[in-house]
Design an enzyme around this catalytic site. Sequence first.
Site, mmCIF file in Angstrom:
data_model
loop_
_atom_site.group_PDB
_atom_site.id
_atom_site.type_symbol
_atom_site.label_atom_id
_atom_site.label_comp_id
_atom_site.label_asym_id
_atom_site.label_seq_id
_atom_site.Cartn_x
_atom_site.Cartn_y
_atom_site.Cartn_z
ATOM 1 N N PHE A 132 0.960 -1.218 0.040
ATOM 2 C CA PHE A 132 0.039 0.101 -0.019
ATOM 3 C C PHE A 132 0.984 1.066 0.215
ATOM 4 C CE2 PHE A 132 -3.012 2.872 1.909
ATOM 5 C CZ PHE A 132 -4.205 2.781 1.281
ATOM 6 N N ASP A 204 1.762 -5.023 8.611
ATOM 7 C CA ASP A 204 0.275 -4.139 8.665
ATOM 8 C C ASP A 204 -0.528 -5.077 8.238
ATOM 9 O OD1 ASP A 204 -1.616 -2.681 7.602
ATOM 10 O OD2 ASP A 204 -0.311 -1.013 6.555
ATOM 11 N N TYR A 229 -11.288 0.433 10.430
ATOM 12 C CA TYR A 229 -12.696 0.891 9.625
ATOM 13 C C TYR A 229 -13.131 -0.059 8.508
ATOM 14 C CZ TYR A 229 -8.880 3.311 6.946
ATOM 15 O OH TYR A 229 -7.723 3.574 6.372
ATOM 16 N N LYS A 230 -12.317 -1.220 8.289
ATOM 17 C CA LYS A 230 -12.329 -2.014 7.161
ATOM 18 C C LYS A 230 -13.202 -3.228 7.873
ATOM 19 C CE LYS A 230 -8.360 -0.407 4.583
ATOM 20 N NZ LYS A 230 -6.938 -0.533 4.370
ATOM 21 N N ARG A 378 -12.066 -4.984 -7.184
ATOM 22 C CA ARG A 378 -12.070 -5.820 -5.977
ATOM 23 C C ARG A 378 -13.311 -5.808 -5.317
ATOM 24 N NH1 ARG A 378 -8.321 -2.524 -1.750
ATOM 25 N NH2 ARG A 378 -10.049 -1.372 -1.689
HETATM 26 C C1 LIG Z 1 -6.262 0.970 4.301
HETATM 27 C C2 LIG Z 1 -4.478 0.601 4.421
HETATM 28 C C3 LIG Z 1 -4.022 1.699 5.039
HETATM 29 C C4 LIG Z 1 -4.756 3.151 5.375
HETATM 30 O O1 LIG Z 1 -3.990 3.881 6.272
HETATM 31 P P1 LIG Z 1 -4.667 5.130 6.830
HETATM 32 O O2 LIG Z 1 -3.519 5.705 7.530
HETATM 33 O O3 LIG Z 1 -5.879 4.809 7.599
HETATM 34 O O4 LIG Z 1 -5.244 6.048 5.689
HETATM 35 C C5 LIG Z 1 -2.538 1.459 5.200
HETATM 36 N N1 LIG Z 1 -2.000 0.591 4.820
HETATM 37 C C6 LIG Z 1 -2.672 -0.734 4.390
HETATM 38 C C7 LIG Z 1 -1.947 -1.853 3.958
HETATM 39 C C8 LIG Z 1 -4.020 -0.283 4.247
HETATM 40 O O5 LIG Z 1 -4.676 -1.394 3.301
#
Ligand SMILES: *Cc1c(COP(=O)(O)O)cnc(C)c1O
Length: 419
Positions: A132, A204, A229-230, A378
């Site tokens: 990401f 992560d 939030y996921k 997705r």
């Molecule tokens: C969704 C996601 C994020 C989001 O990070 P935020 O700080 O909440 O914007 C970070 N890393 C991964 C791998 C994600 O899937």
Amino acid sequence: MTAPTTRADCVRLDEADPLAALRDEFAVPDGLVYLDGNSLGVRPRAAAARAAQVVEQEWGHDLIGSWNSAGWWELPGRLGDRLAPLIGGGPGTTLVTDTTTSNLFKALAAAMTLQSSAAPGRRLVVSERDNFPTDLYVAAGLAELLGQGHELRLIESPADLDAALADGPAVVTLSHVNYRTGALWDLADVTARVHAAGALVVWDLAHSVGALPIDLSGADADFAVGCTYKYLNGGPGSPAFLWVHPRHAGAGTSALPGWWGHARPFAMESAFEPAEGVGRFLSGTQPVVSLALVECGLDIASCADLAAVRAKSLALGDLFLDLVEQRCGDHPLTLVTPREHERRGSHLTLAHPDAFAVVQALIARGVVGDYREPDCMRFGLTPLYLRFVDVWDAVDALADVLDTRAYEDPAHRTRSTVT
Ligand SMILES: *Cc1c(COP(=O)(O)O)cnc(C)c1O
């Protein structure tokens, strides 16, 4: 599983589903097939009343007294303790606080500085090019900020990890499930290989927490971060989590030392003295309204057996893939996600040359997935509220959009800010 060929078969699968009743805990909009819970989970029904309680009673009436009377101050640690069983963390190892991006900054900085004293020759930080973007930006930014000559090396595929490990990295940081492809790393195996190479690992878990069993303690991992939030349904922008193995919690340094992480915050001392344990990684005042709502999602997630969640996620995914093969086999769709159970997370990614417009046409039919560059659709499978009939209906809509070429409608080709 052989693919059911009728919608009625899917209804029977729902009737036999041990998690089916949990759907009632969520406010799923009528008529919507929501396949984007890997990006923003559905609202728990209880969240509306909890929000009203926090806003009207705790804030509106009790005001500043709520730091004590409503336990606002303790929320990051208390919610961390409630989240910890989902990731195999013990009590006092986890905080719900800040964003995934900022927690990753703190975790990675702590890992890098721990290694700077323990293994001063090591300057390599390893991640994946397909990680990401925020994870890569944080790693690259820190390598520069620390000014100790760290180099960020991005591997192109999982097969390249061993070669990178052979070069003696300081830290390896990976996403457990890839946000785009849905590919899953073997967390225990990779952690063991990273340790054998003398490095620390920062995981992560954004796309795996709440979707599959995770055992950070069993794997002996070092640091982990992730979103609420996921799959944890904490609400838009709800605070993230940070897990630190107890062996590092007392030694690690926070790169964002704030008064919330002080050993005696209300002594208001001019010098920072870190709290014992993971609490030192708190920085400043938390978004209490949003933080409080995280608990509504955790209440539901805590009721579900994660092995059952994983089994249902894989069954939903197998059904989806079998139906796509049966119904959409003539169209230029490519499965990007590894099909093997042990190599995939809880969302499926299909590539199509018109992926963006196909997703828009599906949304117009009440089937919400999302689009990721360059050509990926997705579909998130959230076992707590998704039914087998939803998968049937989603593939039914997909087949229709492809067969009728509905995606060629110019209305489906306009991009908003958020894709
Ligand atoms: C969704 C996601 C994020 C989001 O990070 P935020 O700080 O909440 O914007 C970070 N890393 C991964 C791998 C994600 O899937």
